[in-house]
Design a protein around this motif. Structure first.
Motif, PDB file in Angstrom:
ATOM      1  N   ASN A 144      -3.441 -21.400  10.355  1.00 57.91           N
ATOM      2  CA  ASN A 144      -4.421 -20.918  11.334  1.00 57.91           C
ATOM      3  C   ASN A 144      -4.001 -19.569  11.903  1.00 57.91           C
ATOM      4  N   LEU A 145      -2.727 -19.443  12.237  1.00 53.60           N
ATOM      5  CA  LEU A 145      -2.228 -18.181  12.792  1.00 53.60           C
ATOM      6  C   LEU A 145      -2.450 -17.033  11.810  1.00 53.60           C
ATOM      7  N   LEU A 146      -2.116 -17.248  10.553  1.00 53.02           N
ATOM      8  CA  LEU A 146      -2.257 -16.195   9.553  1.00 53.02           C
ATOM      9  C   LEU A 146      -3.714 -15.839   9.322  1.00 53.02           C
ATOM     10  N   TRP A 147      -4.567 -16.848   9.242  1.00 52.97           N
ATOM     11  CA  TRP A 147      -5.983 -16.618   8.970  1.00 52.97           C
ATOM     12  C   TRP A 147      -6.626 -15.842  10.115  1.00 52.97           C
ATOM     13  N   VAL A 148      -6.419 -16.289  11.340  1.00 48.89           N
ATOM     14  CA  VAL A 148      -7.044 -15.636  12.491  1.00 48.89           C
ATOM     15  C   VAL A 148      -6.502 -14.216  12.659  1.00 48.89           C
ATOM     16  N   THR A 149      -5.191 -14.057  12.638  1.00 47.26           N
ATOM     17  CA  THR A 149      -4.592 -12.762  12.948  1.00 47.26           C
ATOM     18  C   THR A 149      -4.974 -11.688  11.942  1.00 47.26           C
ATOM     19  N   PHE A 150      -4.933 -12.017  10.667  1.00 45.92           N
ATOM     20  CA  PHE A 150      -5.038 -10.960   9.669  1.00 45.92           C
ATOM     21  C   PHE A 150      -6.430 -10.801   9.068  1.00 45.92           C
ATOM     22  N   THR A 151      -7.319 -11.773   9.238  1.00 44.49           N
ATOM     23  CA  THR A 151      -8.687 -11.566   8.767  1.00 44.49           C
ATOM     24  C   THR A 151      -9.583 -10.993   9.861  1.00 44.49           C
ATOM     25  N   ARG A 152      -9.161 -11.072  11.125  1.00 48.16           N
ATOM     26  CA  ARG A 152     -10.041 -10.654  12.224  1.00 48.16           C
ATOM     27  C   ARG A 152      -9.574  -9.378  12.916  1.00 48.16           C
ATOM     28  N   SER A 153      -8.709  -8.630  12.263  1.00 48.16           N
ATOM     29  CA  SER A 153      -8.223  -7.405  12.894  1.00 48.16           C
ATOM     30  C   SER A 153      -8.214  -6.247  11.906  1.00 48.16           C
ATOM     31  N   ASN A 154      -8.480  -5.065  12.438  1.00 50.19           N
ATOM     32  CA  ASN A 154      -8.471  -3.802  11.712  1.00 50.19           C
ATOM     33  C   ASN A 154      -7.314  -2.993  12.288  1.00 50.19           C
ATOM     34  N   PRO A 155      -6.231  -2.790  11.533  1.00 50.89           N
ATOM     35  CA  PRO A 155      -5.002  -2.253  12.130  1.00 50.89           C
ATOM     36  C   PRO A 155      -5.184  -1.021  13.005  1.00 50.89           C
ATOM     37  N   ALA A 156      -5.906  -0.017  12.536  1.00 56.28           N
ATOM     38  CA  ALA A 156      -5.997   1.240  13.274  1.00 56.28           C
ATOM     39  C   ALA A 156      -6.790   1.113  14.565  1.00 56.28           C
ATOM     40  N   VAL A 157      -7.569   0.044  14.697  1.00 54.26           N
ATOM     41  CA  VAL A 157      -8.402  -0.138  15.879  1.00 54.26           C
ATOM     42  C   VAL A 157      -7.907  -1.291  16.741  1.00 54.26           C
ATOM     43  N   ASP A 158      -7.442  -2.355  16.125  1.00 53.30           N
ATOM     44  CA  ASP A 158      -7.147  -3.598  16.845  1.00 53.30           C
ATOM     45  C   ASP A 158      -5.670  -3.793  17.153  1.00 53.30           C
ATOM     46  N   ILE A 159      -4.832  -2.833  16.831  1.00 56.22           N
ATOM     47  CA  ILE A 159      -3.429  -2.895  17.235  1.00 56.22           C
ATOM     48  C   ILE A 159      -3.235  -2.044  18.491  1.00 56.22           C
ATOM     49  N   TYR A 160      -2.667  -2.653  19.504  1.00 55.40           N
ATOM     50  CA  TYR A 160      -2.343  -1.998  20.764  1.00 55.40           C
ATOM     51  C   TYR A 160      -0.846  -2.191  21.006  1.00 55.40           C
ATOM     52  N   GLY A 161      -0.330  -1.573  22.054  1.00 60.77           N
ATOM     53  CA  GLY A 161       1.085  -1.761  22.332  1.00 60.77           C
ATOM     54  C   GLY A 161       1.417  -1.566  23.791  1.00 60.77           C
ATOM     55  N   VAL A 162       2.404  -2.292  24.242  1.00 59.71           N
ATOM     56  CA  VAL A 162       2.925  -2.127  25.597  1.00 59.71           C
ATOM     57  C   VAL A 162       3.875  -0.926  25.584  1.00 59.71           C
ATOM     58  N   GLY A 163       3.603   0.041  26.450  1.00 57.47           N
ATOM     59  CA  GLY A 163       4.389   1.266  26.433  1.00 57.47           C
ATOM     60  C   GLY A 163       4.084   2.125  25.227  1.00 57.47           C
TER      61      GLY A 163
END
Length: 615
Positions: A544-563
């Motif tokens: 479930n973790l792998l399916w949700v995380t990697f099929t529902r995100s677009n790296p350049a848009v959906d990756i954020y970061g603290v600091g």
């Protein structure tokens, strides 16, 4: 000796108790696929449906439903292929084991198809129409009936013949949308497919591209159609090697050759630029691929053998039957990876994440052996090579680590691999984006069809942090976040409100979450945060973790970061990496079965039912 046709394969499986006949009426609309999926999940037998509603042709399902059965199908030729692979890796193997190598060399003659007269080809003995073929529909929102195990054959218009031929598994829609009944069939081929080269050549010449669509025949033909073969090796040649005999081909005047022992053949051609809407179709990422313009075949004839059987599968959220294909292909070709990609020790396309969204790799760090490895260097070169290699180029997330940091690391133990990377990665340095590029046609997380982004996460050197194995009693969560779960050591899953942003847009709420965590830092042992719609579901299993995380995100848009900070156009973050893995308004809908039909099918498998014992 392997199977020349599907009929001998079915008989052999039945003799060995590996096939079950289903005599009750079964509708190809939703029912057959629903039964096949359940039997696959149970590790059950191949299924021969002999009483198919609306069709005179039996259906064969779950043929490749277990890796063990797939090995059984090709038991007579596996040793030959393994020997030839070893020779490709190290020709000196022939000196150590000359008898084996000689046998493999003799059997290599099976690489060459043989020509037979049309009059002796069983597949050409009967004619039918598209409308008479089984109308297989797997999911409720599918746009019509599809061939789910097609073998689409084309040849180079510039250099006709088997030597420059392509045999690929590109889905075929038999009816629906705006196709003319009995005259047109949709042909959905994705980017980086061999038929695209032939289509481009035909277009440049102003010609139609001739195609033949085979169904059934030797099981080796089906496997060959999905094999990632080296350039210059026709799939028909590999099929002969896997079948343990030369593939018999018959040619009708003015048409492409046809496998004599196929069960069905659809003969036609493609216009250079014409398209029609194709889809929707429930696909292997676990969502529908939606309606889009794709080429279509103008059908001239439909042939079949007198005892024809229609093989089928259903695809959906992994694992499904095509998972066995992938595992079998890896067994055959995995040892060749270092010969194609120098320095790369292993590559694993993660099935649970939909294959193309997530790729894991183990490489080497040999650039400065005198200086000690403290950061990724050669890994970055290898990552570029991987992303330039065939269908590996469709990867959206590529995670690569150095072999020397843990020589015992198993690339197929995804949880251990992720923990290895998270313990070493430096988010300020080790993220490398391609922000506007091609991705899998079936992936709707990106900026558009075939369009999205990629990220390489590379980790090498000593452990930087100990990963949290339990959530702290007082975990700082910003307003709007809740239900925290620890999905894996170091991986925090947090539930938040539904996504509202449009395609290519970021969510300002998540920027505020990151600002909150900068003021109230998360523990160092939680380097990855995944924001989701349902944290309990996501954290329940690794799949479930792998399916949700990697099929529902677009790296350049959906990756954020603290600091987060950008230095010389390199983006990174000093705190936790945050991935927005919520469903977005523009995503395709996930696959769901019809609840009432599912209950009825499950009742048939009760103790006294006609499907008892299958699941």
């Amino acid at each position: 000796m392997g199977y020349a046709d599907l009929q001998s394969c079915i008989a052999d499986l039945e003799r060995h108790g590996r096939l079950r006949r289903i005599g009750i009426p079964v509708d190809p609309y939703l029912e057959a696929g629903m039964i096949q999926r359940r039997v696959y999940r149970a590790g059950g037998p191949a299924l021969l449906f002999t009483n198919v509603t609306g069709s005179s042709f039996p259906l064969l399902g779950n043929l490749f439903g277990t890796l063990e059965r797939t090995r059984f199908l090709f038991r007579d030729s596996l040793k030959t292929i393994e020997t030839l692979v070893r020779l490709k890796i190290n020709p000196f193997t022939a000196l150590r084991d000359p008898l084996d190598s000689l046998g493999a060399g003799l059997k290599a003659r099976h690489l060459l198809p043989k020509t037979v007269a049309p009059s002796s080809a069983p597949v050409l003995r009967c004619r039918t129409t598209l409308a008479q073929l089984p109308r297989l529909v797997s999911w409720p929102l599918d746009g019509g009936p599809f061939i789910t195990l097609p073998q689409v054959y084309s040849e180079s218009p510039l250099k006709p013949g088997v030597g420059k031929s392509n045999l690929g598994m590109y889905r075929v829609q038999l009816a629906g949308n705006r196709y003319e009944p009995d005259r047109q069939a949709g042909l959905h081929y994705q980017i980086h497919r061999g038929i695209g080269v032939h289509h481009a050549e035909a277009k440049a010449r102003g010609e139609r591209l001739k195609v033949n669509i085979f169904v059934g025949g030797a099981p080796a033909m089906t496997v060959a159609a999905v094999m990632p073969l080296p350039e210059g090796m026709p799939e028909l040649s590999f099929a002969g090697l896997l079948a343990g005999q030369r593939i018999a081909m018959a040619t009708l005047p003015g048409h492409l050759p046809v496998p004599a022992e196929a069960d069905f053949c659809i003969v036609g051609s493609i216009e250079p630029t014409a398209t029609l809407p194709e889809g929707p179709f429930g696909d292997h990422l676990g969502y529908y691929s939606l309606e889009h313009p794709f080429p279509f075949v103008e059908v001239e004839a439909v042939y079949h053998r007198p005892d024809a059987v229609w093989p089928f599968t259903t695809v959906g959220r992994p694992p499904q039957e095509d998972t066995s294909f992938g595992a079998f292909i890896h067994e055959l070709t995995g040892d060749l990876i270092p010969t194609v990609l120098p320095g790369v020790k292993a590559v694993h396309a993660v099935d649970a994440a939909g294959v193309h969204p997530l790729l894991l790799a183990i490489g080497s760090e040999r650039y400065t052996p005198y200086d000690g490895v403290t950061r990724p260097m050669e890994l970055l070169t290898q990552a570029n090579a991987i992303l330039g290699q065939g269908q590996l180029s469709l990867a959206k997330y590529l995670l690569i680590v150095a072999e020397d940091d843990n020589p015992a690391l198993d690339i197929h133990q995804v949880d251990e691999f992720l923990q290895h990377l998270l313990a070493r990665v430096d988010w300020r340095r080790d993220l490398h984006f391609q922000t506007a590029t091609t991705i899998d046609t079936l992936d709707y997380s990106g900026q558009g069809l075939n369009s999205g982004s990629k990220v390489v996460m590379a980790a090498a050197g000593p452990v930087r942090r100990s990963l949290a194995t339990a959530l702290p009693a007082h975990l700082p969560l910003p307003e709007g976040c809740g239900a925290p779960r620890l999905a894996l050591p170091g991986v925090l899953v947090v539930q938040t409100g539904a996504a509202q942003q449009g395609r290519g847009e970021q969510d300002p709420h998540i920027e505020r979450f990151c600002a909150f965590w900068q003021e109230c830092p998360l523990p160092e042992g939680l380097p990855l945060v995944v924001l989701v719609d349902d944290s309990e579901f996501t954290a329940r299993t690794l799949d479930n973790l792998l399916w949700v995380t990697f099929t529902r995100s677009n790296p350049a848009v959906d990756i954020y970061g603290v600091g987060a900070a950008t230095t010389g156009r390199h983006w990174g973050c000093s705190g936790a990496l945050v991935i927005d893995a919520r469903r977005k308004p523009f995503h395709a809908p996930p696959l769901e079965e019809e609840a009432q039909l599912a209950r009825r099918i499950d009742d048939l498998a009760a103790a006294s039912g006609p499907l008892a014992g299958l699941w």
